[in-house]
Design an enzyme around this catalytic site. Structure first.
Site, PDB file in Angstrom:
ATOM      1  N   ASP A   1      -7.451  10.964   2.093  1.00  0.00           N
ATOM      2  CA  ASP A   1      -7.631  11.163   0.649  1.00  0.00           C
ATOM      3  C   ASP A   1      -9.093  11.435   0.320  1.00  0.00           C
ATOM      4  OD1 ASP A   1      -7.854   8.327   1.536  1.00  0.00           O
ATOM      5  OD2 ASP A   1      -8.593   8.036  -0.504  1.00  0.00           O
TER       6      ASP A   1
ATOM      7  N   TYR B   1       0.817  -1.222   0.000  1.00  0.00           N
ATOM      8  CA  TYR B   1       0.000   0.000   0.000  1.00  0.00           C
ATOM      9  C   TYR B   1       0.849   1.269   0.000  1.00  0.00           C
ATOM     10  CZ  TYR B   1      -3.792  -3.159   1.127  1.00  0.00           C
ATOM     11  OH  TYR B   1      -4.709  -4.170   1.087  1.00  0.00           O
TER      12      TYR B   1
ATOM     13  N   HIS C   1      -4.626   6.109  -1.515  1.00  0.00           N
ATOM     14  CA  HIS C   1      -5.409   5.964  -0.288  1.00  0.00           C
ATOM     15  C   HIS C   1      -4.558   6.256   0.949  1.00  0.00           C
ATOM     16  CE1 HIS C   1      -9.319   4.993   1.058  1.00  0.00           C
ATOM     17  NE2 HIS C   1      -9.166   3.737   1.376  1.00  0.00           N
TER      18      HIS C   1
END
Length: 196
Positions: A98, A20, A25
């Site tokens: 976000d 990630y 995000h």
């Protein structure tokens, strides 16, 4: 006479894990990591289901938190800190995350509102209520509904990374203003990007 300390909790939202890293995000994590780097903050502890930093600055306690629960359970980690330090989310909680409804790099600060499909915010509302300072950072829209997940969990493009770098300074200024107890309405006036 109660807490002589002002206390602020500044949270960056994201998903924990290598895959990630640097995804859209994860802007909350990205900005806090950059802030730690810039300010040479190395005392990051693993507590409250999160990476947690406690700073004492001119009679204030400033907490930074990166929940490690995954996005959709962020509220669990945050509520532990809120309860432990008896914070009032309305005045003490600031969450950086976000927002797809804003163009890349635009900032919008709000005191409340709907989660607008953001699972991290949904979880926080469930655990601590809907009134806290939301610091939304635009990541732009996916081209269509089907691509939403891919967009949000996709990595920033080269061009977007340049915008992120420029935004860093603004986010750092904003963090300093929070630390200096500038009230939310003033933050809104100062940082909400005037839409053209």
């Amino acid at each position: 006479y109660g807490r002589y300390y002002l206390m602020k909790l500044i949270v960056g939202l994201g998903n924990y894990g290598q895959e990630y890293k640097l995804t859209r995000h994860n802007v909350g994590f990205i900005f806090l990591d950059e802030y730690f780097k810039q300010n040479k903050i190395v005392d990051v502890r693993n507590k409250y289901k999160s990476e947690f930093v406690e700073l004492n600055k001119n009679g204030e306690k400033i907490f930074f938190q990166k929940p490690l629960t995954y996005m959709n359970l962020s509220g669990e980690a945050i509520s532990e800190v809120i309860r432990f330090y008896k914070l009032d989310p309305k005045t003490d909680l600031f969450v950086i995350y976000d927002d797809m409804d804003l163009p890349i790099g635009k900032l919008k600060i709000r005191k409340d509102g709907s989660p607008a499909g953001h699972n991290g915010i949904k979880s926080i509302i469930q655990h601590v209520g809907g009134e806290f300072c939301r610091i939304k950072y635009g990541i732009g829209k996916a081209r269509n509904k089907e691509e939403t997940i891919g967009h949000v969990l996709g990595k920033f493009t080269e061009e977007e990374r340049n915008i992120l770098r420029e935004s860093k300074e603004i986010i750092f200024d904003l963090i300093e203003d929070i630390i200096n107890d500038v009230e939310i309405s003033k933050l809104m006036n100062k940082y909400n990007t005037k839409q053209k």
